[in-house]
Design a protein around this motif. Sequence first.
Motif, PDB file in Angstrom:
ATOM      1  N   ASN A 109      -0.235  11.729   8.721  1.00 21.46           N
ATOM      2  CA  ASN A 109      -0.861  12.062   7.436  1.00 21.46           C
ATOM      3  C   ASN A 109      -0.109  11.328   6.321  1.00 21.46           C
ATOM      4  O   ASN A 109       1.114  11.456   6.193  1.00 21.46           O
ATOM      5  CB  ASN A 109      -0.788  13.586   7.231  1.00 21.46           C
ATOM      6  CG  ASN A 109      -1.417  14.025   5.930  1.00 21.46           C
ATOM      7  OD1 ASN A 109      -0.974  13.631   4.855  1.00 21.46           O
ATOM      8  ND2 ASN A 109      -2.444  14.845   6.032  1.00 21.46           N
ATOM      9  N   HIS A 110      -0.844  10.578   5.534  1.00 24.48           N
ATOM     10  CA  HIS A 110      -0.247   9.729   4.499  1.00 24.48           C
ATOM     11  C   HIS A 110       0.599  10.536   3.497  1.00 24.48           C
ATOM     12  O   HIS A 110       1.710  10.143   3.131  1.00 24.48           O
ATOM     13  CB  HIS A 110      -1.377   8.991   3.773  1.00 24.48           C
ATOM     14  CG  HIS A 110      -0.927   8.057   2.722  1.00 24.48           C
ATOM     15  ND1 HIS A 110      -0.543   6.766   2.987  1.00 24.48           N
ATOM     16  CD2 HIS A 110      -0.788   8.210   1.380  1.00 24.48           C
ATOM     17  CE1 HIS A 110      -0.187   6.180   1.859  1.00 24.48           C
ATOM     18  NE2 HIS A 110      -0.329   7.027   0.866  1.00 24.48           N
ATOM     19  N   HIS A 111       0.070  11.678   3.050  1.00 26.58           N
ATOM     20  CA  HIS A 111       0.813  12.487   2.077  1.00 26.58           C
ATOM     21  C   HIS A 111       2.103  13.031   2.676  1.00 26.58           C
ATOM     22  O   HIS A 111       3.118  13.136   2.014  1.00 26.58           O
ATOM     23  CB  HIS A 111      -0.017  13.688   1.612  1.00 26.58           C
ATOM     24  CG  HIS A 111      -1.288  13.305   0.949  1.00 26.58           C
ATOM     25  ND1 HIS A 111      -1.395  12.209   0.134  1.00 26.58           N
ATOM     26  CD2 HIS A 111      -2.506  13.875   0.972  1.00 26.58           C
ATOM     27  CE1 HIS A 111      -2.628  12.131  -0.298  1.00 26.58           C
ATOM     28  NE2 HIS A 111      -3.328  13.114   0.190  1.00 26.58           N
ATOM     29  N   ALA A 113       3.867  11.646   4.890  1.00 23.92           N
ATOM     30  CA  ALA A 113       4.861  10.562   4.929  1.00 23.92           C
ATOM     31  C   ALA A 113       5.528  10.409   3.560  1.00 23.92           C
ATOM     32  O   ALA A 113       6.749  10.253   3.463  1.00 23.92           O
ATOM     33  CB  ALA A 113       4.201   9.257   5.363  1.00 23.92           C
ATOM     34  N   HIS A 114       4.729  10.462   2.470  1.00 20.54           N
ATOM     35  CA  HIS A 114       5.330  10.432   1.127  1.00 20.54           C
ATOM     36  C   HIS A 114       6.289  11.628   0.966  1.00 20.54           C
ATOM     37  O   HIS A 114       7.393  11.491   0.440  1.00 20.54           O
ATOM     38  CB  HIS A 114       4.249  10.553   0.047  1.00 20.54           C
ATOM     39  CG  HIS A 114       3.582   9.256  -0.317  1.00 20.54           C
ATOM     40  ND1 HIS A 114       4.280   8.146  -0.738  1.00 20.54           N
ATOM     41  CD2 HIS A 114       2.265   8.899  -0.362  1.00 20.54           C
ATOM     42  CE1 HIS A 114       3.428   7.160  -1.014  1.00 20.54           C
ATOM     43  NE2 HIS A 114       2.203   7.598  -0.783  1.00 20.54           N
ATOM     44  N   LEU A 115       5.825  12.788   1.421  1.00 18.69           N
ATOM     45  CA  LEU A 115       6.566  14.045   1.235  1.00 18.69           C
ATOM     46  C   LEU A 115       8.002  13.961   1.760  1.00 18.69           C
ATOM     47  O   LEU A 115       8.926  14.487   1.149  1.00 18.69           O
ATOM     48  CB  LEU A 115       5.802  15.154   1.972  1.00 18.69           C
ATOM     49  CG  LEU A 115       6.264  16.585   1.823  1.00 18.69           C
ATOM     50  CD1 LEU A 115       6.113  17.042   0.380  1.00 18.69           C
ATOM     51  CD2 LEU A 115       5.442  17.500   2.736  1.00 18.69           C
ATOM     52  N   VAL A 134       3.034  11.968  -6.398  1.00 18.57           N
ATOM     53  CA  VAL A 134       2.135  11.509  -7.469  1.00 18.57           C
ATOM     54  C   VAL A 134       1.899  10.014  -7.329  1.00 18.57           C
ATOM     55  O   VAL A 134       2.812   9.208  -7.373  1.00 18.57           O
ATOM     56  CB  VAL A 134       2.660  11.953  -8.870  1.00 18.57           C
ATOM     57  CG1 VAL A 134       4.070  11.495  -9.139  1.00 18.57           C
ATOM     58  CG2 VAL A 134       1.731  11.483  -9.967  1.00 18.57           C
ATOM     59  N   SER A 135       0.617   9.688  -7.095  1.00 15.61           N
ATOM     60  CA  SER A 135       0.264   8.284  -6.850  1.00 15.61           C
ATOM     61  C   SER A 135      -1.042   7.957  -7.555  1.00 15.61           C
ATOM     62  O   SER A 135      -1.521   8.719  -8.392  1.00 15.61           O
ATOM     63  CB  SER A 135       0.136   8.056  -5.339  1.00 15.61           C
ATOM     64  OG  SER A 135      -1.013   8.723  -4.869  1.00 15.61           O
ATOM     65  N   GLY A 136      -1.634   6.823  -7.171  1.00 18.91           N
ATOM     66  CA  GLY A 136      -2.894   6.434  -7.797  1.00 18.91           C
ATOM     67  C   GLY A 136      -4.053   7.299  -7.335  1.00 18.91           C
ATOM     68  O   GLY A 136      -5.060   7.419  -8.031  1.00 18.91           O
ATOM     69  N   THR A 301       5.900   3.355  -3.411  1.00 21.23           N
ATOM     70  CA  THR A 301       4.535   2.866  -3.219  1.00 21.23           C
ATOM     71  C   THR A 301       4.254   2.787  -1.709  1.00 21.23           C
ATOM     72  O   THR A 301       5.170   2.899  -0.889  1.00 21.23           O
ATOM     73  CB  THR A 301       4.345   1.492  -3.897  1.00 21.23           C
ATOM     74  OG1 THR A 301       5.461   0.677  -3.575  1.00 21.23           O
ATOM     75  CG2 THR A 301       4.267   1.620  -5.402  1.00 21.23           C
ATOM     76  N   ASP A 302       2.983   2.594  -1.374  1.00 19.52           N
ATOM     77  CA  ASP A 302       2.581   2.702   0.029  1.00 19.52           C
ATOM     78  C   ASP A 302       3.288   1.675   0.914  1.00 19.52           C
ATOM     79  O   ASP A 302       3.333   0.490   0.586  1.00 19.52           O
ATOM     80  CB  ASP A 302       1.061   2.535   0.135  1.00 19.52           C
ATOM     81  CG  ASP A 302       0.347   3.713  -0.499  1.00 19.52           C
ATOM     82  OD1 ASP A 302       1.022   4.738  -0.765  1.00 19.52           O
ATOM     83  OD2 ASP A 302      -0.865   3.617  -0.718  1.00 19.52           O
ATOM     84  N   ASN A 303       3.811   2.154   2.029  1.00 21.18           N
ATOM     85  CA  ASN A 303       4.530   1.284   2.963  1.00 21.18           C
ATOM     86  C   ASN A 303       4.555   1.926   4.344  1.00 21.18           C
ATOM     87  O   ASN A 303       4.487   3.154   4.461  1.00 21.18           O
ATOM     88  CB  ASN A 303       5.965   1.070   2.449  1.00 21.18           C
ATOM     89  CG  ASN A 303       6.796   2.330   2.513  1.00 21.18           C
ATOM     90  OD1 ASN A 303       7.495   2.564   3.488  1.00 21.18           O
ATOM     91  ND2 ASN A 303       6.714   3.199   1.513  1.00 21.18           N
TER      92      ASN A 303
HETATM   93 ZN    ZN Z   1       0.348   6.708  -1.177  1.00 21.19          ZN
END
Ligand code: ZN
Length: 335
Positions: A109-111, A113-115, A134-136, A301-303
Motif C-alpha cells: 500500500n503506497h500510503h 510505505a510513506h507512513l 501529505v502529498s499531491g 516524494t514517491d520512490n
Molecule cells: Zn506518494
Amino acid sequence: MTILAVETSCDETSAAVVREGKILSNIVSSQIALHAEYGGVVPELAAREHLKNSPGVVRTAFEEAKISPGEIDAIAATQGPGLPTALLVGFKAAQAMAFALRKPFIGINHHEAHLYSPWIGDFAAFQPNISLIVSGGHTILVWVQSELKHQVLGATIDDAGGECFDKTGKLIGLPYPAGPEIDKLAEQGNPKAFDFPRPLLNDGSDDFSFSGLKTSVRYFLRDNPDLLTNPQRVRDLCASIQAAIVEVLVAKTIRAAKRTAVRCVTASGGVTCNRELRKQLEQACKRNGFILRLAEKGLCTDNAGMIGILAERKFLAGAAQVPLDQEIMSGLTLA
Ligand code: ZN
Ligand code: KG4
C-alpha cells in the motif's frame, strides 16, 4: 534478505534494491517535464511513460546496487492507491518478474510505505506516533500504535495539501508542480501580508479541507489582478498561502498527538519537503515535548526505496505473499 521494489503509482517510474534495511539503489525517473505542459498529471500519458521507462529503470537499479536478478529473494510493487493505469504497468511487470524468477511477490500500500518512511535506516528507534502523510494526492492523519498496526484518524475531504500548493501556484502562473516554487518564493515573502482561511482548523475532527482556500486565492486574484505584476507582492502571496496550509497541517497533527498521548510525531509525502512545514513541525514538537521524525527529503516524494523497505519489514513480520493473480487496489484506506 534482498528485495527488488517497483513503484509506478503516479508520475515517477521508480525501482529500488533493498537489503537488510538498507536501500542499495533507488532510481527515480520523473515525468514532471512531460506533464508540466498540461498543468498536472495526465494518467494515460503517465502509464505510457512507465511502460517506456520501466525496463531501463529496473536495469539501472540492479546495476547501481551491484546485484544480479538471481540474488533477489523477493519482489515488491505498489499495489495502490494511485492512478489505475499507471499502477498496472509497474505492478504487473513486477508480478511477471516474480513469476519468471520463481520468487515471492508482495503488493504494498503506497500510503503505508510513506507512513513508515521516516524510520528508514533506524527502525530500532521505532515508537508509537501520530503521522502526517501529505502529498499531491493525499492528506492523511494516522495513529501508528505499533509497527504495522495503525488507524486512519482523518483525511482530506476534498483537495490534498500538495494539490492546494499546485493549484494556487497555477493561479499565480507558476509551473507544475508549484509546491517547490511556492516554497522558494515564500522564503522572501511576508506570511502575514494576506489573510487566507485556515479550513477546518478548529472543527474538532482530524479531517482536512483545502478547496476553500484555493477558491479564496482565486477570488483574491480576481479582485487584485495587478498584484501579479509586482514580484514582492507575489512572494508575499506565496508566503501567505503557505502559512495557511502549514498552520492547519501542524495544528491538527499536534492536536491528534496530544489527544492520543503518543510521544512521537512523524511526517512524510512530497509536501514534507516544504521547509516551512519542516520548521513549524520542529518548533511545535519542541514546544509540546514530542520527538519529531521527518522522512528524509529524498524519501518524501514517491520512490521505490520506501516500498522495498516496507516489503522487507512485512516479510520479516511473516506477512503472507500476495498471489500473482492479485489485482491492484484503489481507494484511500490504509491496509
Ligand atoms: Zn506518494
Ligand atoms: O509524494 P509526491 O511525490 O506524489 C504524490 O503522491 O502526490 O508529492 C508531490 C507533491 C506535489 O503536490 C508537490 O507540489 C509537493 O508534493 N511538493 C511540495 C514541495 N516539494 C514537493 N510542496 C510544497 N513545498 C515543497 N518544497
